[in-house]
Motif scaffolding. Structure first.
Motif, PDB file in Angstrom:
ATOM      1  N   PRO A 144      78.533   9.832  84.067  1.00 41.36           N
ATOM      2  CA  PRO A 144      78.230  11.229  83.600  1.00 41.36           C
ATOM      3  C   PRO A 144      76.935  11.619  84.473  1.00 41.36           C
ATOM      4  O   PRO A 144      76.848  12.976  84.859  1.00 41.36           O
ATOM      5  CB  PRO A 144      77.719  11.287  82.269  1.00 41.36           C
ATOM      6  CG  PRO A 144      78.904   9.780  81.577  1.00 41.36           C
ATOM      7  CD  PRO A 144      78.798   8.961  82.699  1.00 41.36           C
ATOM      8  N   ASN A 145      75.937  10.997  84.518  1.00 45.37           N
ATOM      9  CA  ASN A 145      74.827  11.082  85.362  1.00 45.37           C
ATOM     10  C   ASN A 145      75.191  11.573  86.980  1.00 45.37           C
ATOM     11  O   ASN A 145      74.678  12.423  87.297  1.00 45.37           O
ATOM     12  CB  ASN A 145      73.877   9.971  85.420  1.00 45.37           C
ATOM     13  CG  ASN A 145      72.372  10.393  85.949  1.00 45.37           C
ATOM     14  OD1 ASN A 145      71.846  11.199  85.848  1.00 45.37           O
ATOM     15  ND2 ASN A 145      71.797   9.139  86.673  1.00 45.37           N
ATOM     16  N   LYS A 146      76.013  10.808  87.341  1.00 42.87           N
ATOM     17  CA  LYS A 146      76.450  10.971  88.973  1.00 42.87           C
ATOM     18  C   LYS A 146      77.058  12.226  88.949  1.00 42.87           C
ATOM     19  O   LYS A 146      76.768  13.127  89.559  1.00 42.87           O
ATOM     20  CB  LYS A 146      76.985   9.967  89.337  1.00 42.87           C
ATOM     21  CG  LYS A 146      76.263   8.763  89.822  1.00 42.87           C
ATOM     22  CD  LYS A 146      77.077   7.484  90.196  1.00 42.87           C
ATOM     23  CE  LYS A 146      76.430   6.200  90.641  1.00 42.87           C
ATOM     24  NZ  LYS A 146      77.431   5.114  91.225  1.00 42.87           N
ATOM     25  N   ILE A 147      77.923  12.623  87.930  1.00 37.83           N
ATOM     26  CA  ILE A 147      78.656  13.960  87.825  1.00 37.83           C
ATOM     27  C   ILE A 147      77.636  15.159  87.788  1.00 37.83           C
ATOM     28  O   ILE A 147      77.901  16.171  88.474  1.00 37.83           O
ATOM     29  CB  ILE A 147      79.482  13.873  86.606  1.00 37.83           C
ATOM     30  CG1 ILE A 147      80.811  12.825  86.953  1.00 37.83           C
ATOM     31  CG2 ILE A 147      80.260  15.188  86.525  1.00 37.83           C
ATOM     32  CD1 ILE A 147      81.620  12.664  85.716  1.00 37.83           C
ATOM     33  N   ALA A 148      76.863  14.744  86.979  1.00 34.56           N
ATOM     34  CA  ALA A 148      75.572  15.905  86.674  1.00 34.56           C
ATOM     35  C   ALA A 148      74.920  16.105  88.150  1.00 34.56           C
ATOM     36  O   ALA A 148      74.566  17.323  88.641  1.00 34.56           O
ATOM     37  CB  ALA A 148      74.595  15.394  85.845  1.00 34.56           C
ATOM     38  N   GLN A 149      74.539  15.025  88.855  1.00 32.39           N
ATOM     39  CA  GLN A 149      73.755  15.035  90.124  1.00 32.39           C
ATOM     40  C   GLN A 149      74.909  15.786  91.200  1.00 32.39           C
ATOM     41  O   GLN A 149      74.285  16.593  91.959  1.00 32.39           O
ATOM     42  CB  GLN A 149      73.533  13.657  90.481  1.00 32.39           C
ATOM     43  CG  GLN A 149      72.445  13.279  89.711  1.00 32.39           C
ATOM     44  CD  GLN A 149      72.075  11.794  89.985  1.00 32.39           C
ATOM     45  OE1 GLN A 149      73.091  11.008  90.867  1.00 32.39           O
ATOM     46  NE2 GLN A 149      70.974  11.250  89.572  1.00 32.39           N
ATOM     47  N   ALA A 150      76.038  15.585  91.058  1.00 33.99           N
ATOM     48  CA  ALA A 150      77.153  15.891  92.037  1.00 33.99           C
ATOM     49  C   ALA A 150      77.158  17.323  91.686  1.00 33.99           C
ATOM     50  O   ALA A 150      77.137  18.343  92.708  1.00 33.99           O
ATOM     51  CB  ALA A 150      78.653  15.373  92.024  1.00 33.99           C
ATOM     52  N   ARG A 151      77.189  17.859  90.663  1.00 34.02           N
ATOM     53  CA  ARG A 151      77.422  19.370  90.172  1.00 34.02           C
ATOM     54  C   ARG A 151      76.105  20.193  90.704  1.00 34.02           C
ATOM     55  O   ARG A 151      76.305  21.276  91.299  1.00 34.02           O
ATOM     56  CB  ARG A 151      77.391  19.397  88.569  1.00 34.02           C
ATOM     57  CG  ARG A 151      77.515  21.037  88.469  1.00 34.02           C
ATOM     58  CD  ARG A 151      77.610  21.006  86.797  1.00 34.02           C
ATOM     59  NE  ARG A 151      79.022  20.418  86.383  1.00 34.02           N
ATOM     60  CZ  ARG A 151      80.095  20.995  86.679  1.00 34.02           C
ATOM     61  NH1 ARG A 151      80.318  21.940  87.265  1.00 34.02           N
ATOM     62  NH2 ARG A 151      81.364  20.453  86.171  1.00 34.02           N
ATOM     63  N   ALA A 152      75.016  19.464  90.698  1.00 41.14           N
ATOM     64  CA  ALA A 152      73.780  20.176  90.958  1.00 41.14           C
ATOM     65  C   ALA A 152      73.962  20.320  92.226  1.00 41.14           C
ATOM     66  O   ALA A 152      73.363  21.356  93.049  1.00 41.14           O
ATOM     67  CB  ALA A 152      72.369  19.199  90.624  1.00 41.14           C
ATOM     68  N   MET A 153      74.228  19.234  93.235  1.00 42.81           N
ATOM     69  CA  MET A 153      74.175  19.313  94.549  1.00 42.81           C
ATOM     70  C   MET A 153      75.378  20.437  95.068  1.00 42.81           C
ATOM     71  O   MET A 153      75.069  21.235  95.981  1.00 42.81           O
ATOM     72  CB  MET A 153      74.837  17.999  95.237  1.00 42.81           C
ATOM     73  CG  MET A 153      73.762  16.981  95.106  1.00 42.81           C
ATOM     74  SD  MET A 153      74.360  15.328  95.602  1.00 42.81           S
ATOM     75  CE  MET A 153      74.436  15.578  97.324  1.00 42.81           C
ATOM     76  N   TYR A 154      76.474  20.453  94.283  1.00 39.43           N
ATOM     77  CA  TYR A 154      77.400  21.292  94.608  1.00 39.43           C
ATOM     78  C   TYR A 154      76.901  23.001  94.405  1.00 39.43           C
ATOM     79  O   TYR A 154      77.248  23.764  95.073  1.00 39.43           O
ATOM     80  CB  TYR A 154      78.841  21.084  93.875  1.00 39.43           C
ATOM     81  CG  TYR A 154      79.902  22.139  94.193  1.00 39.43           C
ATOM     82  CD1 TYR A 154      80.529  22.018  95.344  1.00 39.43           C
ATOM     83  CD2 TYR A 154      80.026  23.069  93.363  1.00 39.43           C
ATOM     84  CE1 TYR A 154      81.620  22.733  95.472  1.00 39.43           C
ATOM     85  CE2 TYR A 154      81.253  24.118  93.698  1.00 39.43           C
ATOM     86  CZ  TYR A 154      82.129  23.815  94.925  1.00 39.43           C
ATOM     87  OH  TYR A 154      82.972  24.584  95.177  1.00 39.43           O
ATOM     88  N   ASP A 155      76.421  23.128  93.021  1.00 39.39           N
ATOM     89  CA  ASP A 155      75.982  24.476  92.650  1.00 39.39           C
ATOM     90  C   ASP A 155      74.990  24.907  93.648  1.00 39.39           C
ATOM     91  O   ASP A 155      74.803  26.051  93.626  1.00 39.39           O
ATOM     92  CB  ASP A 155      75.548  24.336  91.046  1.00 39.39           C
ATOM     93  CG  ASP A 155      76.766  24.233  90.373  1.00 39.39           C
ATOM     94  OD1 ASP A 155      77.811  24.630  90.978  1.00 39.39           O
ATOM     95  OD2 ASP A 155      76.633  23.652  89.080  1.00 39.39           O
ATOM     96  N   GLY A 156      73.878  23.879  94.002  1.00 38.38           N
ATOM     97  CA  GLY A 156      72.903  24.287  95.024  1.00 38.38           C
ATOM     98  C   GLY A 156      73.394  25.104  96.303  1.00 38.38           C
ATOM     99  O   GLY A 156      72.573  25.704  97.156  1.00 38.38           O
ATOM    100  N   GLY A 157      74.585  24.643  96.741  1.00 40.29           N
ATOM    101  CA  GLY A 157      75.214  25.224  97.821  1.00 40.29           C
ATOM    102  C   GLY A 157      74.618  24.510  99.251  1.00 40.29           C
ATOM    103  O   GLY A 157      74.875  24.992 100.470  1.00 40.29           O
ATOM    104  N   GLN A 158      73.955  23.476  99.100  1.00 39.23           N
ATOM    105  CA  GLN A 158      73.282  23.085 100.183  1.00 39.23           C
ATOM    106  C   GLN A 158      74.102  21.789 100.778  1.00 39.23           C
ATOM    107  O   GLN A 158      73.868  21.441 102.014  1.00 39.23           O
ATOM    108  CB  GLN A 158      71.842  22.395  99.794  1.00 39.23           C
ATOM    109  CG  GLN A 158      70.803  23.389  99.331  1.00 39.23           C
ATOM    110  CD  GLN A 158      70.590  24.523 100.393  1.00 39.23           C
ATOM    111  OE1 GLN A 158      70.353  24.187 101.640  1.00 39.23           O
ATOM    112  NE2 GLN A 158      70.851  25.862 100.097  1.00 39.23           N
TER     113      GLN A 158
END
Length: 192
Positions: A144-158
């Protein structure tokens, strides 16, 4: 070389005459009969016939299911007979281990028995694991922690989905699956 018959009926109500008549017609000089369920481990007449048989004899049954409790048990009996140089014949099924075709049949039977044993052991192992609260299957690489990090990376658009996948050591479909599972829009990758 003697032909020795073995008959088994499941309950006291059943009559063994159909089997014993077929065994006599097949040329059996002597026939042993059990009145017991095939699932019972103890069958006195089977023990008796196995003790009676000598090398060169052939044990005759009407059908293989009259002899073994299971495929594995049937294979054990057939292996014992073969080791003692005793043939096995199933009249109605046309099986005779004194012929090459009959021996081939029992090689196939051995493979089936081995497969059944593997399946049985697998089921037993899974049941034991479930009893200890463990579930089968691989461990998830995306916590779940990695999924949240992946989501943040994806949502950041970078970052591209491929970059996110490389960061966590998973495939792109895995990243997409977790983003979609959490309600993220499955839009196209951000431009590089």
């Amino acid at each position: 070389m003697a032909l020795v018959g073995y008959a088994r009926v499941s309950t006291r109500d059943q009559h063994p005459e159909a089997q014993t008549d077929a065994l006599s017609a097949a040329g059996c000089e002597k026939t042993f009969t059990d009145h017991a369920s095939g699932t019972l481990a103890r069958r006195p007449a089977l023990d008796e016939v196995l003790s009676y048989l000598r090398a060169g004899d052939t044990m005759v049954v009407t059908k293989l299911d009259r002899l073994g409790r299971s495929v594995r048990n049937l294979k054990q009996i057939a292996d014992d007979l073969q080791g003692r140089q005793i043939g096995l014949r199933a009249v109605s099924q046309g099986i005779d281990t004194t012929t090459p075709g009959g021996r081939l049949f029992f090689h196939m039977l051995a493979a089936i028995a081995e497969h059944d044993l593997i399946v049985e052991r697998t089921h037993d192992g899974l049941a034991a694991a479930r009893a200890r609260g463990r579930k089968g299957g691989p461990k998830f690489k995306m916590t779940p922690n990695k999924i949240a990090q992946a989501r943040a990376m994806y949502d950041g658009g970078q970052h591209t989905v491929q970059e996110i996948a490389d960061t966590f050591g998973v495939s792109r479909p895995t990243v997409y699956r977790h983003l979609t599972d959490r309600g993220a829009a499955s839009a196209a990758e951000p431009a590089q």
